[in-house]
Design a protein around this motif. Structure first.
Motif, PDB file in Angstrom:
ATOM      1  N   ILE A   5       5.026   0.717   0.859  1.00  0.00           N
ATOM      2  CA  ILE A   5       6.411   0.940   1.290  1.00  0.00           C
ATOM      3  C   ILE A   5       6.537   0.365   2.696  1.00  0.00           C
ATOM      4  O   ILE A   5       5.810   0.774   3.610  1.00  0.00           O
ATOM      5  CB  ILE A   5       6.751   2.439   1.318  1.00  0.00           C
ATOM      6  N   VAL A  84       4.877   1.249   7.785  1.00  0.00           N
ATOM      7  CA  VAL A  84       4.214   0.851   6.546  1.00  0.00           C
ATOM      8  C   VAL A  84       3.459   2.052   5.974  1.00  0.00           C
ATOM      9  O   VAL A  84       2.743   2.746   6.704  1.00  0.00           O
ATOM     10  CB  VAL A  84       3.214  -0.300   6.817  1.00  0.00           C
ATOM     11  N   GLN A  85       3.651   2.301   4.690  1.00  0.00           N
ATOM     12  CA  GLN A  85       2.920   3.385   4.022  1.00  0.00           C
ATOM     13  C   GLN A  85       2.275   2.841   2.749  1.00  0.00           C
ATOM     14  O   GLN A  85       2.962   2.288   1.883  1.00  0.00           O
ATOM     15  CB  GLN A  85       3.879   4.528   3.682  1.00  0.00           C
ATOM     16  N   VAL A  86       0.970   2.976   2.667  1.00  0.00           N
ATOM     17  CA  VAL A  86       0.243   2.605   1.456  1.00  0.00           C
ATOM     18  C   VAL A  86       0.128   3.865   0.607  1.00  0.00           C
ATOM     19  O   VAL A  86      -0.313   4.906   1.098  1.00  0.00           O
ATOM     20  CB  VAL A  86      -1.157   2.056   1.789  1.00  0.00           C
ATOM     21  N   VAL A  87       0.557   3.772  -0.644  1.00  0.00           N
ATOM     22  CA  VAL A  87       0.634   4.973  -1.484  1.00  0.00           C
ATOM     23  C   VAL A  87       0.003   4.724  -2.855  1.00  0.00           C
ATOM     24  O   VAL A  87      -0.093   3.579  -3.309  1.00  0.00           O
ATOM     25  CB  VAL A  87       2.104   5.433  -1.684  1.00  0.00           C
TER      26      VAL A  87
ATOM     27  N   GLU B  88       1.394   9.578  -3.606  1.00  0.00           N
ATOM     28  CA  GLU B  88       0.676  10.219  -2.504  1.00  0.00           C
ATOM     29  C   GLU B  88       0.417   9.163  -1.432  1.00  0.00           C
ATOM     30  O   GLU B  88      -0.016   8.039  -1.744  1.00  0.00           O
ATOM     31  CB  GLU B  88      -0.648  10.797  -3.002  1.00  0.00           C
ATOM     32  N   ILE B  90      -1.578   7.334   1.244  1.00  0.00           N
ATOM     33  CA  ILE B  90      -3.001   7.152   1.540  1.00  0.00           C
ATOM     34  C   ILE B  90      -3.204   6.854   3.019  1.00  0.00           C
ATOM     35  O   ILE B  90      -4.108   7.364   3.658  1.00  0.00           O
ATOM     36  CB  ILE B  90      -3.571   5.987   0.703  1.00  0.00           C
ATOM     37  N   CYS B  91      -2.387   5.973   3.542  1.00  0.00           N
ATOM     38  CA  CYS B  91      -2.476   5.668   4.970  1.00  0.00           C
ATOM     39  C   CYS B  91      -1.156   5.069   5.411  1.00  0.00           C
ATOM     40  O   CYS B  91      -0.359   4.606   4.584  1.00  0.00           O
ATOM     41  CB  CYS B  91      -3.628   4.712   5.263  1.00  0.00           C
ATOM     42  N   GLU B  92      -0.919   5.109   6.707  1.00  0.00           N
ATOM     43  CA  GLU B  92       0.347   4.567   7.207  1.00  0.00           C
ATOM     44  C   GLU B  92       0.197   4.173   8.667  1.00  0.00           C
ATOM     45  O   GLU B  92      -0.681   4.679   9.371  1.00  0.00           O
ATOM     46  CB  GLU B  92       1.477   5.577   7.035  1.00  0.00           C
ATOM     47  N   TYR B  93       1.062   3.272   9.092  1.00  0.00           N
ATOM     48  CA  TYR B  93       1.119   2.911  10.504  1.00  0.00           C
ATOM     49  C   TYR B  93       2.543   2.455  10.805  1.00  0.00           C
ATOM     50  O   TYR B  93       3.266   2.003   9.923  1.00  0.00           O
ATOM     51  CB  TYR B  93       0.096   1.824  10.863  1.00  0.00           C
TER      52      TYR B  93
END
Lengths: 97, 97
Positions: A5, A84-87, B88, B90-93
């Motif tokens: 995202i 930025v969100q890795v999901v 869900e 997992i990580c974000e920045y």
């Protein structure tokens, strides 16, 4: 399945932005295994979501040379801020009405 | 943290839609523990993302009586199609530029 995202507050967007966005989409899907991409902008809010089979492809894509140039241009001119969100997708459902 | 990605192809949106959207946002954040919400529409593509601390709150929110009415109105008049993904993070920045 995984997704990235990308949310951003955008400055005024120029022709170079749209050309770069189209090129990034083509590269991610054509060469990095991105399985889907959707991008929506309203006023100064952009949301783009890309879909991926695994985290490794996401990582490789982040390091692509042309993509690194795009990231730098985003920081220096197109964006006021980004998030930025890795999901990981847990469940999903959809319907045509 | 969890999120619900809601993507839809929209029909022409009326006043009732915007009133309902505002009410849903207020209810989800005020009474169901939704920790953030962003919605963007461009042409007929809508993307809305809500953020949640746990899956239980997402489940309860889906069953809220007013939200069930909104879901039915979405199906019967506002949307041509929709796609919901529970994810869900997992990580974000993020960065302010």
């Amino acid at each position: 399945m995984y997704a990235v995202i990308f949310k951003a507050k955008v400055n005024e967007l120029d022709k170079a932005y749209y050309a770069m966005a189209a090129r990034m989409r083509e590269l991610a899907i054509g060469e990095y295994g991105c399985s889907g991409f959707v991008s929506v902008t309203e006023a100064d809010q952009e949301i783009a979501i890309s879909y991926w089979d695994n985290l490794n492809n996401i990582h490789k894509w982040k390091q692509n040379a042309e993509h690194l140039v795009a990231q730098e241009l985003g920081k220096s001119s197109w964006y006021k801020s980004y998030h930025v969100q890795v999901v990981e997708i847990i469940c999903e459902y959809k319907k045509d009405l």
